[in-house]
Design a protein around this motif. Structure first.
Motif, PDB file in Angstrom:
ATOM      1  N   LEU A 131       0.830  -1.210   0.000  1.00  0.00           N
ATOM      2  CA  LEU A 131       0.000   0.000   0.000  1.00  0.00           C
ATOM      3  C   LEU A 131       0.864   1.260   0.000  1.00  0.00           C
ATOM      4  CD1 LEU A 131      -2.761   1.375   0.236  1.00  0.00           C
ATOM      5  CD2 LEU A 131      -2.548   1.163   2.731  1.00  0.00           C
ATOM      6  N   ALA A 132       1.939   1.282   0.811  1.00  0.00           N
ATOM      7  CA  ALA A 132       2.786   2.472   0.913  1.00  0.00           C
ATOM      8  C   ALA A 132       3.452   2.787  -0.421  1.00  0.00           C
ATOM      9  CB  ALA A 132       3.834   2.268   2.004  1.00  0.00           C
ATOM     10  N   PHE A 133       4.073   1.784  -1.043  1.00  0.00           N
ATOM     11  CA  PHE A 133       4.744   2.030  -2.316  1.00  0.00           C
ATOM     12  C   PHE A 133       3.729   2.274  -3.435  1.00  0.00           C
ATOM     13  CE2 PHE A 133       8.615   0.120  -0.459  1.00  0.00           C
ATOM     14  CZ  PHE A 133       9.519   1.081  -0.859  1.00  0.00           C
ATOM     15  N   GLY A 134       2.555   1.655  -3.328  1.00  0.00           N
ATOM     16  CA  GLY A 134       1.535   1.907  -4.338  1.00  0.00           C
ATOM     17  C   GLY A 134       1.057   3.344  -4.326  1.00  0.00           C
ATOM     18  N   LEU A 135       0.825   3.884  -3.123  1.00  0.00           N
ATOM     19  CA  LEU A 135       0.383   5.278  -3.021  1.00  0.00           C
ATOM     20  C   LEU A 135       1.475   6.238  -3.484  1.00  0.00           C
ATOM     21  CD1 LEU A 135      -1.549   5.215   0.378  1.00  0.00           C
ATOM     22  CD2 LEU A 135      -2.511   5.328  -1.929  1.00  0.00           C
ATOM     23  N   HIS A 136       2.735   5.969  -3.090  1.00  0.00           N
ATOM     24  CA  HIS A 136       3.829   6.843  -3.533  1.00  0.00           C
ATOM     25  C   HIS A 136       4.006   6.757  -5.043  1.00  0.00           C
ATOM     26  CE1 HIS A 136       8.071   8.129  -4.124  1.00  0.00           C
ATOM     27  NE2 HIS A 136       7.714   9.038  -3.244  1.00  0.00           N
ATOM     28  N   GLY A 137       3.899   5.552  -5.601  1.00  0.00           N
ATOM     29  CA  GLY A 137       4.009   5.413  -7.054  1.00  0.00           C
ATOM     30  C   GLY A 137       2.895   6.140  -7.781  1.00  0.00           C
ATOM     31  N   LEU A 138       1.675   6.103  -7.220  1.00  0.00           N
ATOM     32  CA  LEU A 138       0.559   6.826  -7.832  1.00  0.00           C
ATOM     33  C   LEU A 138       0.806   8.334  -7.802  1.00  0.00           C
ATOM     34  CD1 LEU A 138      -2.288   6.876  -9.032  1.00  0.00           C
ATOM     35  CD2 LEU A 138      -3.188   6.842  -6.693  1.00  0.00           C
ATOM     36  N   ALA A 139       1.313   8.828  -6.659  1.00  0.00           N
ATOM     37  CA  ALA A 139       1.633  10.260  -6.571  1.00  0.00           C
ATOM     38  C   ALA A 139       2.704  10.637  -7.592  1.00  0.00           C
ATOM     39  CB  ALA A 139       2.085  10.599  -5.156  1.00  0.00           C
ATOM     40  N   CYS A 140       3.728   9.776  -7.747  1.00  0.00           N
ATOM     41  CA  CYS A 140       4.785  10.054  -8.728  1.00  0.00           C
ATOM     42  C   CYS A 140       4.226  10.087 -10.141  1.00  0.00           C
ATOM     43  CB  CYS A 140       5.876   8.992  -8.619  1.00  0.00           C
ATOM     44  SG  CYS A 140       6.953   9.143  -7.170  1.00  0.00           S
ATOM     45  N   ALA A 141       3.325   9.162 -10.446  1.00  0.00           N
ATOM     46  CA  ALA A 141       2.740   9.134 -11.790  1.00  0.00           C
ATOM     47  C   ALA A 141       1.936  10.401 -12.073  1.00  0.00           C
ATOM     48  CB  ALA A 141       1.861   7.893 -11.936  1.00  0.00           C
ATOM     49  N   LEU A 142       1.163  10.853 -11.092  1.00  0.00           N
ATOM     50  CA  LEU A 142       0.373  12.068 -11.283  1.00  0.00           C
ATOM     51  C   LEU A 142       1.264  13.284 -11.474  1.00  0.00           C
ATOM     52  CD1 LEU A 142      -2.459  11.479  -8.638  1.00  0.00           C
ATOM     53  CD2 LEU A 142      -2.601  11.220 -11.125  1.00  0.00           C
ATOM     54  N   VAL A 143       2.342  13.385 -10.664  1.00  0.00           N
ATOM     55  CA  VAL A 143       3.251  14.525 -10.801  1.00  0.00           C
ATOM     56  C   VAL A 143       3.990  14.462 -12.135  1.00  0.00           C
ATOM     57  CG1 VAL A 143       5.274  15.676  -9.822  1.00  0.00           C
ATOM     58  CG2 VAL A 143       3.475  14.818  -8.311  1.00  0.00           C
ATOM     59  N   ALA A 144       4.342  13.255 -12.587  1.00  0.00           N
ATOM     60  CA  ALA A 144       5.003  13.125 -13.892  1.00  0.00           C
ATOM     61  C   ALA A 144       4.105  13.646 -15.005  1.00  0.00           C
ATOM     62  CB  ALA A 144       5.381  11.663 -14.141  1.00  0.00           C
ATOM     63  N   LEU A 145       2.819  13.282 -14.972  1.00  0.00           N
ATOM     64  CA  LEU A 145       1.881  13.804 -15.976  1.00  0.00           C
ATOM     65  C   LEU A 145       1.750  15.319 -15.871  1.00  0.00           C
ATOM     66  CD1 LEU A 145      -0.906  11.075 -15.749  1.00  0.00           C
ATOM     67  CD2 LEU A 145       0.814  11.343 -17.530  1.00  0.00           C
ATOM     68  N   TRP A 146       1.746  15.824 -14.653  1.00  0.00           N
ATOM     69  CA  TRP A 146       1.669  17.270 -14.434  1.00  0.00           C
ATOM     70  C   TRP A 146       2.884  17.972 -15.029  1.00  0.00           C
ATOM     71  CZ3 TRP A 146       1.353  19.802  -8.863  1.00  0.00           C
ATOM     72  CH2 TRP A 146       1.066  21.162  -9.002  1.00  0.00           C
ATOM     73  N   LEU A 147       4.071  17.402 -14.799  1.00  0.00           N
ATOM     74  CA  LEU A 147       5.302  18.000 -15.321  1.00  0.00           C
ATOM     75  C   LEU A 147       5.298  18.015 -16.848  1.00  0.00           C
ATOM     76  CD1 LEU A 147       7.842  16.346 -12.870  1.00  0.00           C
ATOM     77  CD2 LEU A 147       7.511  18.805 -13.124  1.00  0.00           C
ATOM     78  N   VAL A 148       4.861  16.915 -17.456  1.00  0.00           N
ATOM     79  CA  VAL A 148       4.838  16.850 -18.920  1.00  0.00           C
ATOM     80  C   VAL A 148       3.841  17.864 -19.486  1.00  0.00           C
ATOM     81  CG1 VAL A 148       4.273  15.379 -20.889  1.00  0.00           C
ATOM     82  CG2 VAL A 148       5.610  14.461 -18.982  1.00  0.00           C
ATOM     83  N   GLU A 149       2.660  17.948 -18.873  1.00  0.00           N
ATOM     84  CA  GLU A 149       1.666  18.901 -19.354  1.00  0.00           C
ATOM     85  C   GLU A 149       2.125  20.340 -19.119  1.00  0.00           C
ATOM     86  OE1 GLU A 149      -1.372  20.691 -21.105  1.00  0.00           O
ATOM     87  OE2 GLU A 149      -0.812  18.565 -21.234  1.00  0.00           O
ATOM     88  N   ALA A 150       2.816  20.594 -17.994  1.00  0.00           N
ATOM     89  CA  ALA A 150       3.331  21.939 -17.733  1.00  0.00           C
ATOM     90  C   ALA A 150       4.344  22.350 -18.789  1.00  0.00           C
ATOM     91  CB  ALA A 150       3.969  21.985 -16.343  1.00  0.00           C
ATOM     92  N   ARG A 151       5.179  21.402 -19.189  1.00  0.00           N
ATOM     93  CA  ARG A 151       6.156  21.718 -20.235  1.00  0.00           C
ATOM     94  C   ARG A 151       5.463  22.040 -21.553  1.00  0.00           C
ATOM     95  NH1 ARG A 151      11.240  17.848 -22.139  1.00  0.00           N
ATOM     96  NH2 ARG A 151      11.711  18.993 -24.047  1.00  0.00           N
ATOM     97  N   ARG A 152       4.420  21.274 -21.887  1.00  0.00           N
ATOM     98  CA  ARG A 152       3.676  21.564 -23.120  1.00  0.00           C
ATOM     99  C   ARG A 152       3.016  22.932 -23.046  1.00  0.00           C
ATOM    100  NH1 ARG A 152       0.659  15.685 -23.848  1.00  0.00           N
ATOM    101  NH2 ARG A 152       2.496  14.522 -24.569  1.00  0.00           N
ATOM    102  N   ALA A 153       2.464  23.273 -21.869  1.00  0.00           N
ATOM    103  CA  ALA A 153       1.811  24.575 -21.724  1.00  0.00           C
ATOM    104  C   ALA A 153       2.820  25.710 -21.862  1.00  0.00           C
ATOM    105  CB  ALA A 153       1.108  24.650 -20.373  1.00  0.00           C
ATOM    106  N   GLN A 154       4.009  25.546 -21.281  1.00  0.00           N
ATOM    107  CA  GLN A 154       5.050  26.574 -21.435  1.00  0.00           C
ATOM    108  C   GLN A 154       5.449  26.713 -22.896  1.00  0.00           C
ATOM    109  OE1 GLN A 154       8.054  25.168 -18.650  1.00  0.00           O
ATOM    110  NE2 GLN A 154       7.452  26.717 -17.158  1.00  0.00           N
ATOM    111  N   HIS A 155       5.525  25.588 -23.590  1.00  0.00           N
ATOM    112  CA  HIS A 155       5.864  25.643 -25.011  1.00  0.00           C
ATOM    113  C   HIS A 155       4.793  26.397 -25.797  1.00  0.00           C
ATOM    114  CE1 HIS A 155       8.150  24.296 -28.484  1.00  0.00           C
ATOM    115  NE2 HIS A 155       7.034  23.905 -29.061  1.00  0.00           N
TER     116      HIS A 155
END
Length: 522
Positions: free
Chosen positions: A100-124
């Motif tokens: 459960l602990a690693f699953g929740l942390h992995g889910l948070a990492c996945a969401l932030v990764a998508l956020w970072l990619v979308e933020a880069r596209r928005a800046q572009h």
């Protein structure tokens, strides 16, 4: 004419950026909590349900150990590794709490990764609405010799680690096949080991947890001559797989980064690309710090050539993690790493430092090493002592902590060598200025200004490049006077600054060999 990038444009551009505290704070703290919970969770190993080593888990552990470093330096890649390891734990981990602990942390990492990619596209997209397409003339491609050397070394370390694993696992399989099972009696229980009395000898075994062992209890043991292991906890020889994966991953990362940079350059040179006008200034390490035209810093990156502070065109993917080519009136600067956020204020243009005009009457025997400051010498000795302590300590440890100890020891060796050695050596016709990777030959005839920056001596060249020496135990005014004297006596001929491998690189290579030997022995 490209549009100037103003503070108002920067506010629109940064409105899409992911705050650094999300990945450098929340995710990093979450990783520390989850990792601490996992290594302190109770473990029960019995002859019926032994704790068998898992080679695939050792390979996946490389992603776990690399996640905090990459969250700080390469957040998208760090989030991807964190999400990948979390998914691995959800699929394979038997303990519900750890899963459960690693699953929740992995889910948070996945969401932030998508956020970072979308933020880069928005800046572009923001830059695309502001920019004007321009064509950049071809420039000489930058060479990544240092990265290539490190990648080759990492490849060799990875191959050696694989060989060690194959040798150790083969040896373990032979002993296990030839061993005989005996019963032993526990005579002592330590903090991380138990002592077992066999019929002909007494053996001490390292264990994951001592809770399942009590003095006087019987435990089954496999014995083959002088070799022995507990049935409940077979010997784990899979740690070299973690070292192999980290080393090969680093080699692949360095190589792929070079390819990504070259592809970005070719895209810019192939045709018109979006560009905005920015103010570019060099920091103390020679990196290009991008500012709005009204002087607000917002990003930085290392570039291929020295340059003068000036307005330039930022061409390409102007976003966090993007590759940006800088085109000036007389030169094109190629990035050697992607763009990173940077908001640190640099010294003002109108405060370049005090010009040192004094001239020494006498010149000491040449070559003259600039003596480092006493505090740097003392700090260097302590750093070397810490590196020795960590290296020796790593030989007594086991598991991933060995890699952490050796990495820290290598950092101490590098910092100690750089701080404790002369930052420059004065010769009659040039100054040899040392960095941690290279040694630069700076002809006195190419120096146009000798200044002071606090307690540091600065040599400025006609090309705009600056070489800043480390603090010295000799007053900076005296060093400036000596440099001025050598500059006046030097022959006046056209010479360029050249460089060669040197600095702390030989020390780092020697330590890498020593670290490889420690990993091989442990």
């Amino acid at each position: 004419m490209s549009r100037p990038f103003t503070a108002g444009d920067l506010r629109r551009w940064e409105a899409h950026a992911v705050p650094a505290w999300v990945y450098k704070g929340v995710l990093l703290a979450g990783w520390g909590f989850v990792f601490g919970y996992a290594i302190t969770a109770p473990t029960s190993c019995t002859p019926v349900a032994p704790c068998l080593p898992d080679p695939w888990l050792s390979v996946a552990a490389a992603a776990l150990l690399a996640t905090p470093v990459l969250l700080w330096r390469e957040p998208v890649l760090g989030c991807a590794l964190g999400a990948g390891f979390g998914l691995t734990e959800v699929v394979s981990e038997a303990d519900d709490g750890i899963r459960l602990a690693f699953g929740l942390h992995g889910l948070a990492c996945a969401l932030v990764a998508l956020w970072l990619v979308e933020a880069r596209r928005a800046q572009h997209r923001v830059v695309g609405s502001l920019s004007t397409p321009v064509r950049v003339p071809n420039a000489t491609p930058a060479r990544f010799t240092g990265r290539t050397v490190v990648a080759v070394l990492m490849l060799l370390v990875g191959l050696l680690a694989l060989v060690k694993y194959l040798v150790d696992s083969s040896d373990l399989a032979e002993h296990t096949a030839a061993a005989t099972r005996f019963g032993g009696r526990v005579t002592a229980v330590g903090e991380h080991d138990v002592t077992v009395q066999l019929a002909s000898s007494r053996r001490t075994f390292d264990v994951l947890s001592t809770e399942g062992y009590a003095v006087g209890s019987e435990v089954p043991v496999l014995v083959d001559g002088e070799w022995a292991q507990l049935v409940a906890e077979p010997r784990d020889v899979t740690f070299p797989l973690t070292v192999m994966t980290i080393s090969l991953g680093m080699a692949a990362f360095l190589r792929l980064r070079d390819l990504a940079g070259r592809r970005a350059w070719h895209r810019v040179f192939a045709g018109p690309s979006p560009a905005v006008e920015v103010l570019v200034r060099a920091d103390m390490r020679g990196r290009a710090v991008l500012h709005t035209v009204d002087g607000r810093p917002f990003a930085s990156m290392p570039v291929s050539l020295p340059f003068e502070d000036d307005r330039m065109l930022a061409v390409g993917d102007l976003s966090h993690g993007g590759w940006v080519v800088l085109s000036g009136p007389d030169q094109v600067l190629l990035p050697t790493r992607p763009l990173r956020p940077s908001h640190r204020e640099l010294p003002r243009f109108d405060d370049p430092g005090e010009e040192l005009l004094g001239v020494a009457l006498e010149v000491p025997p040449l070559p003259y090493p600039v003596p480092p400051h006493r505090r740097d010498v003392v700090a260097g000795r302590w750093l070397f002592a810490a590196a020795l302590f960590l290296t020796v300590g790593a030989m007594t440890l086991d598991g991933p902590v060995v890699l952490t100890a050796l990495w820290t020891a290598g950092t101490c060796v590098l910092a100690g060598w750089v701080r404790g050695r002369p930052s420059a050596v004065f010769h009659h016709d040039h100054a040899s200025v040392r960095s941690w990777l290279r040694t630069y030959r700076v002809p006195w005839s190419a120096v146009t200004s000798i200044r002071r920056d606090g307690e540091r001596l600065v040599l400025e060249l006609e090309s705009g490049a600056r070489f800043t020496l480390a603090s010295s135990r000799r007053p900076v005014a005296e060093l400036g006077a000596l440099a001025r004297r050598l500059h006046d006596l030097a022959p006046t001929r056209e010479e360029d600054v050249t460089s060669r491998f040197g600095g702390a690189l030989p020390v780092v290579l020697c330590f890498a060999v020593a670290a490889g030997a420690v990993l091989w022995l442990t």
